[in-house]
Design a protein around this motif. Structure first.
Motif, mmCIF file in Angstrom:
data_model
loop_
_atom_site.group_PDB
_atom_site.id
_atom_site.type_symbol
_atom_site.label_atom_id
_atom_site.label_comp_id
_atom_site.label_asym_id
_atom_site.label_seq_id
_atom_site.Cartn_x
_atom_site.Cartn_y
_atom_site.Cartn_z
ATOM 1 N N SER A 105 0.858 -1.176 0.000
ATOM 2 C CA SER A 105 0.000 0.000 0.000
ATOM 3 C C SER A 105 0.899 1.233 0.000
ATOM 4 C CB SER A 105 -0.898 0.007 1.241
ATOM 5 O OG SER A 105 -1.410 1.298 1.467
ATOM 6 N N GLU A 106 0.961 1.893 -1.154
ATOM 7 C CA GLU A 106 1.840 3.043 -1.288
ATOM 8 C C GLU A 106 1.379 4.196 -0.405
ATOM 9 O OE1 GLU A 106 5.082 4.942 -2.176
ATOM 10 O OE2 GLU A 106 4.705 3.027 -3.153
ATOM 11 N N ALA A 107 0.054 4.357 -0.265
ATOM 12 C CA ALA A 107 -0.462 5.468 0.543
ATOM 13 C C ALA A 107 -0.212 5.243 2.033
ATOM 14 C CB ALA A 107 -1.952 5.650 0.276
ATOM 15 N N GLN A 108 -0.308 3.976 2.491
ATOM 16 C CA GLN A 108 -0.091 3.678 3.906
ATOM 17 C C GLN A 108 1.367 3.350 4.214
ATOM 18 O OE1 GLN A 108 -3.245 1.185 5.935
ATOM 19 N NE2 GLN A 108 -3.888 0.829 3.817
ATOM 20 N N LYS A 109 2.139 3.115 3.151
ATOM 21 C CA LYS A 109 3.550 2.753 3.306
ATOM 22 C C LYS A 109 3.721 1.473 4.128
ATOM 23 C CE LYS A 109 4.976 6.421 1.098
ATOM 24 N NZ LYS A 109 5.486 6.283 -0.292
ATOM 25 N N ARG A 110 2.902 0.485 3.817
ATOM 26 C CA ARG A 110 3.001 -0.781 4.541
ATOM 27 C C ARG A 110 2.501 -1.922 3.665
ATOM 28 N NH1 ARG A 110 -2.178 -1.867 7.455
ATOM 29 N NH2 ARG A 110 -0.989 -3.270 8.764
ATOM 30 N N TRP A 111 2.944 -3.141 4.037
ATOM 31 C CA TRP A 111 2.524 -4.343 3.341
ATOM 32 C C TRP A 111 1.244 -4.886 3.966
ATOM 33 C CZ3 TRP A 111 4.700 -5.983 -1.085
ATOM 34 C CH2 TRP A 111 5.967 -5.511 -1.409
ATOM 35 N N LEU A 112 0.320 -5.348 3.104
ATOM 36 C CA LEU A 112 -0.964 -5.860 3.546
ATOM 37 C C LEU A 112 -1.108 -7.313 3.112
ATOM 38 C CD1 LEU A 112 -3.169 -2.868 2.290
ATOM 39 C CD2 LEU A 112 -2.192 -3.148 4.576
ATOM 40 N N GLU A 113 -1.331 -8.201 4.061
ATOM 41 C CA GLU A 113 -1.508 -9.617 3.734
ATOM 42 C C GLU A 113 -2.838 -9.818 3.002
ATOM 43 O OE1 GLU A 113 -2.843 -13.727 5.793
ATOM 44 O OE2 GLU A 113 -1.773 -12.309 7.080
ATOM 45 N N VAL A 114 -2.796 -10.550 1.877
ATOM 46 C CA VAL A 114 -4.018 -10.800 1.102
ATOM 47 C C VAL A 114 -4.272 -12.283 0.866
ATOM 48 C CG1 VAL A 114 -3.998 -8.560 -0.044
ATOM 49 C CG2 VAL A 114 -2.756 -10.477 -1.082
ATOM 50 N N SER A 115 -3.300 -13.135 1.178
ATOM 51 C CA SER A 115 -3.501 -14.571 0.982
ATOM 52 C C SER A 115 -2.500 -15.365 1.802
ATOM 53 C CB SER A 115 -3.331 -14.943 -0.501
ATOM 54 O OG SER A 115 -3.426 -16.340 -0.692
ATOM 55 N N SER A 116 -2.975 -16.504 2.318
ATOM 56 C CA SER A 116 -2.099 -17.517 2.905
ATOM 57 C C SER A 116 -2.385 -18.816 2.175
ATOM 58 C CB SER A 116 -2.396 -17.699 4.402
ATOM 59 O OG SER A 116 -2.014 -16.557 5.129
ATOM 60 N N VAL A 117 -1.334 -19.456 1.681
ATOM 61 C CA VAL A 117 -1.487 -20.708 0.929
ATOM 62 C C VAL A 117 -0.738 -21.795 1.699
ATOM 63 C CG1 VAL A 117 -1.197 -21.854 -1.297
ATOM 64 C CG2 VAL A 117 -1.576 -19.375 -1.210
ATOM 65 N N SER A 118 -1.484 -22.785 2.195
ATOM 66 C CA SER A 118 -0.933 -23.752 3.150
ATOM 67 C C SER A 118 -1.082 -25.184 2.681
ATOM 68 C CB SER A 118 -1.633 -23.617 4.505
ATOM 69 O OG SER A 118 -1.521 -22.312 5.016
ATOM 70 N N ASN A 119 -0.099 -25.996 3.063
ATOM 71 C CA ASN A 119 -0.194 -27.451 2.954
ATOM 72 C C ASN A 119 -0.298 -27.972 4.385
ATOM 73 O OD1 ASN A 119 0.143 -30.229 2.598
ATOM 74 N ND2 ASN A 119 1.698 -29.992 1.010
ATOM 75 N N PHE A 120 -1.370 -28.741 4.663
ATOM 76 C CA PHE A 120 -1.594 -29.251 6.014
ATOM 77 C C PHE A 120 -1.116 -30.685 6.190
ATOM 78 C CE2 PHE A 120 -4.960 -26.186 5.008
ATOM 79 C CZ PHE A 120 -4.673 -25.217 5.946
ATOM 80 N N ASP A 121 -0.509 -31.249 5.116
ATOM 81 C CA ASP A 121 -0.067 -32.642 5.176
ATOM 82 C C ASP A 121 -1.279 -33.509 5.557
ATOM 83 O OD1 ASP A 121 1.619 -35.078 6.452
ATOM 84 O OD2 ASP A 121 2.945 -33.906 5.191
ATOM 85 N N THR A 122 -1.145 -34.443 6.506
ATOM 86 C CA THR A 122 -2.273 -35.313 6.891
ATOM 87 C C THR A 122 -3.003 -34.797 8.132
ATOM 88 O OG1 THR A 122 -0.828 -36.691 8.267
ATOM 89 C CG2 THR A 122 -1.120 -37.370 5.972
ATOM 90 N N TYR A 123 -2.626 -33.605 8.622
ATOM 91 C CA TYR A 123 -3.138 -33.124 9.907
ATOM 92 C C TYR A 123 -4.664 -32.989 9.908
ATOM 93 C CZ TYR A 123 -3.311 -30.352 14.209
ATOM 94 O OH TYR A 123 -3.578 -29.893 15.475
ATOM 95 N N GLN A 124 -5.198 -32.280 8.916
ATOM 96 C CA GLN A 124 -6.651 -32.145 8.828
ATOM 97 C C GLN A 124 -7.301 -33.466 8.438
ATOM 98 O OE1 GLN A 124 -7.281 -28.920 6.029
ATOM 99 N NE2 GLN A 124 -7.563 -27.437 7.678
ATOM 100 N N ALA A 125 -6.677 -34.183 7.520
ATOM 101 C CA ALA A 125 -7.256 -35.443 7.028
ATOM 102 C C ALA A 125 -7.450 -36.451 8.155
ATOM 103 C CB ALA A 125 -6.367 -36.027 5.929
ATOM 104 N N ASN A 126 -6.537 -36.462 9.115
ATOM 105 C CA ASN A 126 -6.675 -37.375 10.252
ATOM 106 C C ASN A 126 -7.887 -36.997 11.100
ATOM 107 O OD1 ASN A 126 -5.888 -39.477 12.074
ATOM 108 N ND2 ASN A 126 -4.926 -37.960 13.386
ATOM 109 N N ARG A 127 -8.102 -35.696 11.300
ATOM 110 C CA ARG A 127 -9.290 -35.244 12.033
ATOM 111 C C ARG A 127 -10.566 -35.574 11.253
ATOM 112 N NH1 ARG A 127 -8.977 -30.056 15.407
ATOM 113 N NH2 ARG A 127 -6.900 -30.042 16.291
ATOM 114 N N LEU A 128 -10.487 -35.353 9.942
ATOM 115 C CA LEU A 128 -11.659 -35.510 9.089
ATOM 116 C C LEU A 128 -11.957 -36.969 8.729
ATOM 117 C CD1 LEU A 128 -10.658 -32.667 6.625
ATOM 118 C CD2 LEU A 128 -12.735 -32.613 7.995
ATOM 119 N N LYS A 129 -10.944 -37.831 8.930
ATOM 120 C CA LYS A 129 -11.009 -39.205 8.401
ATOM 121 C C LYS A 129 -11.231 -39.151 6.889
ATOM 122 C CE LYS A 129 -12.493 -41.537 12.644
ATOM 123 N NZ LYS A 129 -12.289 -40.369 13.522
#
Length: 424
Positions: free
Chosen positions: A344-368
């Motif tokens: 953001s040039e006007a605010q002079k700061r970086w703004l997070e717009v996305s997180s892209v994650s790999n959860f491996d088997t962590y969620q799958a184990n909960r979800l079966k």
């Protein structure tokens, strides 16, 4: 949720990973898990022995009765009754140990991959790439909340009147810009092979536990107490839960879904200049990508998702950077995560717009959530997700970085969706 197999196969590695995530008392917690598992296994082993003895003794009772050995038969019956009573206590002990162990496992975050950097917070994240167009703004450049007021795009005060802080009202060209971005992101996802899903925006507790928002983020979620339902913080929750308690065929993978939803986050404890305008909201629009994949292919899927999000930012002509998050800043459920930020040039700061994650088997184990291999073996899937994209800070950056004396310029890729090339 971690599996007992993961913990017992390399306990030291798991502890090191949890310490990288700054999970307090990692050694003690894992020791408790192993103790509960041992208690459960011992009870199960004794139950198995008791069952075998009951079966063997029961077979002899009939034979003893036939032989006229009534007293011995009665003694055998008494022994069977005694074993069954003991088994009831053992079953209760085993069930309690299993429940305690599962509840404890729910509190333990995922173990990060080796390439996740060491670090305590955002300042230790690793910038892996920068791109996009540099912006030169007029000397009297305005932040987006002032631009929104000047051009009657977003009414923050009206949102406070209707609901409260963090619930803005978009109007006129501001509303059309929102709708344009949603359609642009969905069309781009569809072109990349994602099936569009329109899920509910409220979920039950089982869905929250399945993807790991519960119990970790319970305080950040809006809870409908009467019905025990939760407003979703991201479309990841309902879309990933489509595959809860499902065994997929390997040929179906990777599954690629996308979804536009409203998202709701309490953002408790947020205050100060970083929450002004669109920087941090309680309700916002987002297009989410979700993938279900095999362990062998999930890293390639992750890279494809990163490339997709980067492509969107290039088409929006925004300056951006990609960060690999350190252990102290990575989410509870992720094994590895990359954040995208726009400048953001006007605010002079970086703004997070996305997180892209790999959860491996962590969620799958909960979800079966499992898949059946070609040789009929059942394995846990890998799950992945990422924002493509979250709208508020994208809108903030678009307004601020494209302001001119004549108005706010619309990037070429969005013009067909907006129906105008300039906000005046």
């Amino acid at each position: 949720m971690l599996t007992i197999k993961q913990i017992t196969e390399d306990t030291d590695k798991v502890i090191r990973g949890l310490e990288k995530k700054h999970f307090a008392n990692a050694k003690e917690t894992i020791a408790q898990v192993l103790e509960l598992n041992s208690k459960r296994r011992n009870a199960q082993a004794q139950l198995d022995k008791n069952l075998a003895e009951v079966n063997a003794t029961s077979k002899t009772i009939g034979q003893l009765m036939k032989e006229g050995k009534k007293e011995e038969a009665e003694t055998a019956k008494a022994r069977v009754s005694e074993i069954k009573e003991t088994s009831k206590a053992l079953q209760a002990e085993m069930d309690q140990a299993a429940e305690d162990m599962q509840n404890l496992l729910y509190t333990i975050p995922n173990v990060p991959y080796e390439e996740v950097p060491e670090g305590a917070g955002a300042e230790d994240n690793l910038v892996v790439k920068m791109g996009g167009m540099e912006t030169e703004l007029p000397k009297d450049a305005l932040p987006h909340w002032e631009l929104a007021k000047k051009y009657n795009l977003i009414d923050f005060d009206l949102g406070v009147k209707i609901t409260g802080a963090g619930f803005p009202v978009y109007r006129g060209q501001g509303a059309r810009l929102q709708r344009a971005l949603i359609n642009f992101f969905l069309d781009e996802a569809r072109a990349a092979g994602y099936e569009e899903i329109m899920p509910p925006t409220v979920v039950n507790a089982a869905s929250g536990y399945g993807t790991g928002q519960l119990p970790d983020k319970e305080g950040q979620m809006y809870h409908c107490n009467l019905d025990d339902l939760y407003l979703i913080p991201t479309a990841e929750v309902p879309v990933t839960n489509i595959y809860r308690d499902v065994i997929l065929d390997e040929k179906q993978l990777p599954i690629k879904n996308c979804a536009y939803t409203e998202c709701f986050r309490r953002e408790a404890g947020s205050y100060g200049k970083d929450v002004r305008g669109l920087n941090r909201l309680h309700e916002f629009s987002k297009v989410e990508l979700v993938r279900i994949d095999t362990p062998e292919h999930s890293r390639q899927s992750h890279q494809e998702m990163l490339d997709h999000v980067e492509g969107l930012l290039k088409k929006l002509e925004l300056p951006y950077r990609i960060l690999r998050l350190c252990g102290g800043d990575i989410s509870f459920t992720a094994a590895i995560c990359y954040d995208f930020e726009v400048y953001s040039e006007a605010q002079k700061r970086w703004l997070e717009v996305s997180s892209v994650s790999n959860f491996d088997t962590y969620q799958a184990n909960r979800l079966k959530c499992r898949y059946r291999t070609a040789n009929k073996k059942t394995e846990l899937c890998h799950t992945l997700n990422g924002s493509a994209l979250a709208l508020p800070r994208i809108v903030a950056a678009l307004l601020e970085n494209n302001q001119t004396p004549e108005g706010i310029r619309i990037p070429k890729a969005l013009v067909p969706y907006c129906g105008f090339d300039m906000i005046k």
